[in-house]
Design a protein around this motif. Structure first.
Motif, PDB file in Angstrom:
ATOM      1  N   GLU A 179       0.804  -1.215   0.000  1.00 23.81           N
ATOM      2  CA  GLU A 179       0.000   0.000   0.000  1.00 23.81           C
ATOM      3  C   GLU A 179       0.841   1.270   0.000  1.00 23.81           C
ATOM      4  O   GLU A 179       0.303   2.370  -0.159  1.00 23.81           O
ATOM      5  N   TYR A 180       2.166   1.129   0.144  1.00 20.21           N
ATOM      6  CA  TYR A 180       2.982   2.324   0.369  1.00 20.21           C
ATOM      7  C   TYR A 180       2.995   3.251  -0.846  1.00 20.21           C
ATOM      8  O   TYR A 180       2.742   4.448  -0.719  1.00 20.21           O
ATOM      9  N   ARG A 181       3.287   2.720  -2.030  1.00 19.67           N
ATOM     10  CA  ARG A 181       3.364   3.596  -3.200  1.00 19.67           C
ATOM     11  C   ARG A 181       2.014   4.241  -3.526  1.00 19.67           C
ATOM     12  O   ARG A 181       1.957   5.451  -3.772  1.00 19.67           O
ATOM     13  N   PRO A 182       0.894   3.513  -3.557  1.00 13.24           N
ATOM     14  CA  PRO A 182      -0.392   4.195  -3.783  1.00 13.24           C
ATOM     15  C   PRO A 182      -0.689   5.262  -2.740  1.00 13.24           C
ATOM     16  O   PRO A 182      -1.183   6.354  -3.073  1.00 13.24           O
ATOM     17  N   GLU A 183      -0.394   4.975  -1.487  1.00  8.28           N
ATOM     18  CA  GLU A 183      -0.623   5.973  -0.446  1.00  8.28           C
ATOM     19  C   GLU A 183       0.277   7.191  -0.640  1.00  8.28           C
ATOM     20  O   GLU A 183      -0.125   8.328  -0.427  1.00  8.28           O
ATOM     21  N   HIS A 184       1.506   6.926  -1.058  1.00  9.54           N
ATOM     22  CA  HIS A 184       2.445   8.033  -1.271  1.00  9.54           C
ATOM     23  C   HIS A 184       1.988   8.914  -2.439  1.00  9.54           C
ATOM     24  O   HIS A 184       2.089  10.148  -2.374  1.00  9.54           O
ATOM     25  N   GLU A 185       1.474   8.312  -3.498  1.00  8.03           N
ATOM     26  CA  GLU A 185       0.989   9.098  -4.629  1.00  8.03           C
ATOM     27  C   GLU A 185      -0.246   9.903  -4.240  1.00  8.03           C
ATOM     28  O   GLU A 185      -0.395  11.061  -4.658  1.00  8.03           O
ATOM     29  N   GLN A 210       5.268  -2.959   9.726  1.00  3.28           N
ATOM     30  CA  GLN A 210       5.159  -1.514   9.802  1.00  3.28           C
ATOM     31  C   GLN A 210       4.228  -0.989   8.714  1.00  3.28           C
ATOM     32  O   GLN A 210       4.064  -1.599   7.661  1.00  3.28           O
ATOM     33  N   VAL A 211       3.616   0.175   8.988  1.00  2.00           N
ATOM     34  CA  VAL A 211       2.671   0.796   8.066  1.00  2.00           C
ATOM     35  C   VAL A 211       2.941   2.294   8.051  1.00  2.00           C
ATOM     36  O   VAL A 211       3.236   2.891   9.086  1.00  2.00           O
ATOM     37  N   ALA A 212       2.843   2.882   6.862  1.00  2.00           N
ATOM     38  CA  ALA A 212       2.959   4.338   6.710  1.00  2.00           C
ATOM     39  C   ALA A 212       1.766   4.791   5.883  1.00  2.00           C
ATOM     40  O   ALA A 212       1.796   4.738   4.652  1.00  2.00           O
ATOM     41  N   MET A 213       0.707   5.231   6.554  1.00  2.00           N
ATOM     42  CA  MET A 213      -0.548   5.571   5.897  1.00  2.00           C
ATOM     43  C   MET A 213      -0.642   7.073   5.668  1.00  2.00           C
ATOM     44  O   MET A 213      -0.200   7.876   6.479  1.00  2.00           O
ATOM     45  N   TYR A 214      -1.248   7.420   4.535  1.00  2.00           N
ATOM     46  CA  TYR A 214      -1.480   8.818   4.206  1.00  2.00           C
ATOM     47  C   TYR A 214      -2.686   9.337   4.969  1.00  2.00           C
ATOM     48  O   TYR A 214      -3.717   8.661   5.084  1.00  2.00           O
ATOM     49  N   ILE A 215      -2.546  10.540   5.520  1.00  2.00           N
ATOM     50  CA  ILE A 215      -3.639  11.190   6.242  1.00  2.00           C
ATOM     51  C   ILE A 215      -3.893  12.542   5.588  1.00  2.00           C
ATOM     52  O   ILE A 215      -2.977  13.369   5.499  1.00  2.00           O
ATOM     53  N   PRO A 216      -5.104  12.814   5.110  1.00  2.00           N
ATOM     54  CA  PRO A 216      -5.389  14.131   4.531  1.00  2.00           C
ATOM     55  C   PRO A 216      -5.216  15.238   5.570  1.00  2.00           C
ATOM     56  O   PRO A 216      -5.323  15.019   6.777  1.00  2.00           O
ATOM     57  N   ALA A 217      -4.958  16.424   5.075  1.00  2.00           N
ATOM     58  CA  ALA A 217      -4.702  17.545   5.979  1.00  2.00           C
ATOM     59  C   ALA A 217      -5.905  17.841   6.855  1.00  2.00           C
ATOM     60  O   ALA A 217      -5.751  18.249   8.020  1.00  2.00           O
TER      61      ALA A 217
END
Length: 808
Positions: A179-185, A210-217
């Protein structure tokens, strides 16, 4: 003084008999404080922090805190959250208005007439997509976004550990963390528009990684006045979770098992606008709204204490999770490390900023070029509507005029019957004076959009305006001027990504094994272990000094032009390899091999590599005398020399062999100096150590000077001895030496003969002298005898001639 209490103060836990309890050991430090007047001892036992912490440092404190305490915490934090949300209302409104300008959904307009143009100018979306495309290619190449930097002295072990860490991190980000690259984009697209975006790094027990999830502002709320997320007094992450997700977390013990009832079906304004732009007709959400608040609290029973055990009344970092609808607290957990004496807040969020603004949230394209996009949308709609009216004009007709099918436009080549009450058709119809699309508006549209694109740094470079004969430096200056804003944005993304990778490194390290995962062919192992992370720093592969590939290519072209003037001072293989990597060509290490890629080899393998035109590298710990001997034998081999005469690259190959020999000799010289000193010299600069201080450099220089003189004397003596041995082994020299020996023997013989002759002459001279002396003596004796005889004769004659009668 110590005493045992045989009976426990508390009741036995469920499932245990009371008589099976272990007696408590109590140590009384100051007996006078508890001793009564009659000599007895009074002890009062109250539950302390140890009793409350028996579940572990990372336990959910909401399971132990009283409902009244949790209710107070919830009400206070929810009030603070509402205040934080209200403080950013204007930012939210500007964001909502900007989302409309993206034009993701065509607007069906009824004003000024049904079917009026509803198109949006793509300026805003173009800038966001272009930034996203450039940033993802820079920060996430195909091989992975991670490279490593060795800390401290560079050694072979550290280099191998750095390679393992780099490979492991890139494998995790490209393969395991799907999920990292889609979340990063998604993060990059949102970052360009809103100006702020967030990543949350944590260990997910359900995934076991480990997880690095995108969070909207809009889902990260901070109080007014916060300058950055690291120092913010309060950070709230607004999450949406289904009932099943909540139940999983409750069953696993992560959340407290409380009844939350039915979720409040509501959407925020930004969520509604995003749903509408994506074509969803969402008006409500059946998920729970969870607030994860990173705050500082002074909880009763878990207070901060100084060295003397006194309460300091300092609030400590906690993570409090609250369900927004019911206000119930699901979890309270410490947000600092157990062994951290300072109890510093642990960071889980990374704040990406497009352009820093006046407050906490950054400025995005919505704020920077949103006005240009709105103006461009208005003008392009006017032009389209004007063209529509000009092509299909309307007008006035008399009431009695009848046309078949007048409710539909007349198609090309179509004729319809018309009932004219009187006169001609022209007299019964009057066309309204619609104009063609205005040229002035068209020029104005181009000017506005050009200004907006230039402000957003997405304007295209006009190559035709540049001379083909322009120097590379001039081209680079123009590129740098045009891309300066985007380069600064990329540098900020690079910095934030570095912080994110550091957090990911910490999670991977903490949950990594203490030994290698598997072994191969007797090697010490593969995979990764915790110790490897201590030697390296994780950094992104992106270059903060250049925003695009074209800019970097021009930069390297300028360096290559400089290298042509003085190639001896440049590392040309490194320069060519970096150029190949910038061009995106794979396997640059195989196309341009370098000494740094070489591993230690035996001298025969080095000879084979150099004969094939490949580089070879010497290492400090090798047996340099043996290597030099093998390489010298290769050069002196007549078969090799014969083959070299037929090889057009012979000069280059022999030069590389000589250079490699000198590299071994340089390391050998260093070892010889260290043997003379008796200690090791400081590490060389190329090994990544800090430079010597002036005092250290002076001391090393002085001792090295003495060692160098001693080494020089040793080498001079060895050279003289070697020369003598060589002369002794040379046949010509041996013949010359024999001839000299014969000459010396002949001279010695002649000298001895001369000495013997001289001695004989001396003996003859002595005999002659002796004979002369004898003759002189004899003559003297004869003379003396003759004189005596003469005297006697004279006397006799005198006596004869004397008269008789006289007597003397």
């Amino acid at each position: 003084m110590a005493t045992n209490i045989d009976k426990s103060f508390y009741q036995a836990p469920l499932g245990l008999e009371e008589d099976a309890q272990t007696p408590l050991d109590i140590e009384i430090i100051n007996p006078e404080m508890v001793t009564l007047d009659d000599g007895s001892v009074e002890i009062t036992i109250t539950p302390g922090e140890e009793d409350m912490d028996e579940g572990g440092f990372s336990e959910n404190l909401a399971e132990k805190l009283e409902d009244g305490v949790l209710s107070t915490i919830s009400s206070e934090l929810l009030a603070l959250f509402d205040a934080d949300v209200n403080s950013r209302k204007e930012w939210v409104d500007a964001y909502i208005d900007g989302i409309e300008l993206l034009g993701l959904k065509y607007e069906e307009r009824t004003e000024p007439w049904e079917g009026a143009c509803g198109v949006f100018h793509p300026l805003l979306n173009e800038a966001a997509i272009k930034f996203q495309s450039e940033a993802i290619m820079e920060t996430f190449p195909a091989a992975g976004p991670v490279k490593t930097q060795i800390l401290g002295k560079v050694t072979r072990e550290k280099e191998e550990a750095a390679a393992r860490v780099r490979d492991e991190m890139n494998y995790q980000l490209t393969e395991e963390m799907t999920e990292y690259r889609p979340e990063h984009e998604r993060m990059l697209y949102s970052l360009g528009l809103s100006g702020s975006a967030f990543k949350k790094v944590y260990f997910d027990p359900s995934l076991g990684r480990q997880v690095a999830m995108y969070i909207p502002a809009e889902d990260v709320v901070v109080p007014y006045g916060a300058s950055n997320i690291e120092s913010a007094e309060r950070v709230t992450h607004v999450m949406r979770k289904t009932e099943n997700e909540i139940k999983k977390l409750q069953v696993s013990g992560f959340y407290k098992d409380v009844d939350l009832g039915e979720p409040q079906k509501m959407l925020e304004d930004i969520e509604k606008r995003k749903a509408q732009e994506q074509g969803y007709s969402a008006s409500e959400d059946d998920r729970y709204r969870i607030l994860e608040m990173h705050v500082n609290l002074d909880l009763k029973g878990y207070e901060d204490k100084d060295e003397d055990g006194d309460k300091t009344e300092i609030a400590l970092p906690y993570v409090v999770t609250i369900e927004k609808g019911t206000g119930k607290v699901l979890s309270v957990r410490r947000n600092y490390l157990e062994d951290d004496e300072k109890k510093l807040k642990r960071q889980h969020f990374v704040h990406y900023v497009y352009v820093p603004g006046f407050g906490f949230y950054g400025l995005g394209l919505i704020h920077i070029v949103g006005g240009y996009a709105r103006a461009g949308t208005s003008i392009i709609r006017q032009l389209v509507d004007a063209g529509t009216l000009s092509n299909l004009p309307g007008g006035l007709k008399t009431r009695g005029l009848r046309v078949k099918g007048d409710e539909t436009p007349i198609g090309p080549g179509e004729f319809r019957d018309v009932d004219v009450p009187s006169g001609t058709v022209r007299d019964n119809i009057m066309m309204l004076p619609y104009k063609e699309p205005s040229q002035v508006l068209q020029v104005l549209l181009g000017s506005i959009i050009e200004d907006g694109r230039r402000l957003a740094s997405i304007a295209d470079l006009q190559i035709s305006d540049m001379s083909a004969q322009a120097p590379v430096g001039t081209t680079l200056a123009i590129l740098e001027r045009m891309l300066k804003v985007m380069s600064a944005v990329q540098a900020r993304v690079h910095f934030a990504l570095k912080q994110e990778l550091k957090l990911l490194k910490g999670v991977v390290r903490d949950f990594c094994s203490d030994k290698y995962s598997y072994e191969v062919d007797g090697d010490k192992g593969r995979g990764i272990k915790k110790e490897d992370f201590e030697y390296v720093e994780i950094i992104p592969v992106s270059d903060p000094n250049a925003a695009t590939m074209g800019q970097r290519i021009v930069q390297y072209q300028a360096v290559m032009q400089l290298a042509q003037g003085a190639p001896q001072i440049y590392d040309l293989p490194l320069l060519h390899r970096q150029m190949i990597e910038i061009l995106g060509i794979k396997n640059a290490n195989k196309l341009v091999p370098m000494e740094e890629d070489q591993k230690p080899k035996d001298p025969v393998s080095e000879n084979m590599f150099m004969l094939k035109g490949k580089p070879a590298k010497a290492f400090l710990y090798q047996d340099h005398d043996a290597h030099i001997a093998v390489h010298d034998s290769l050069i002196q081999d007549p078969m090799v020399q014969q083959q070299m005469q037929q090889n057009p690259a012979a000069q280059q190959i022999m030069g590389s062999i000589q250079a490699h020999i000198m590299e071994h000799f340089a390391y050998k010289y260093r070892k010889d100096i260290e043997e003379q000193l008796g200690v090791s010299l400081p590490p060389m600069d190329e090994e990544g150590d800090k430079p010597l201080s002036p005092e250290e450099e002076v001391n090393v220089s002085r001792f090295s000077a003495m060692a160098a003189k001693q080494l020089l004397q040793t080498h001079v003596a060895a050279q003289q001895q070697q020369q003598a041995q060589q002369m002794a082994q040379d046949p010509l020299i041996q013949m010359q030496q024999q001839e000299l020996q014969l000459k010396a023997q002949d001279g010695q013989r002649k000298m001895m003969e001369s000495q013997a002759k001289m001695q004989l002459d001396q003996q003859k001279l002595a005999l002659e002298n002796k004979k002369i002396a004898v003759d002189v003596m004899k003559e003297s004796q004869r003379t003396q005898s003759q004189e005596k005889q003469n005297n006697v004769r004279t006397i006799m004659d005198a006596l004869k001639n004397k008269p008789e009668g006289k007597k003397e």
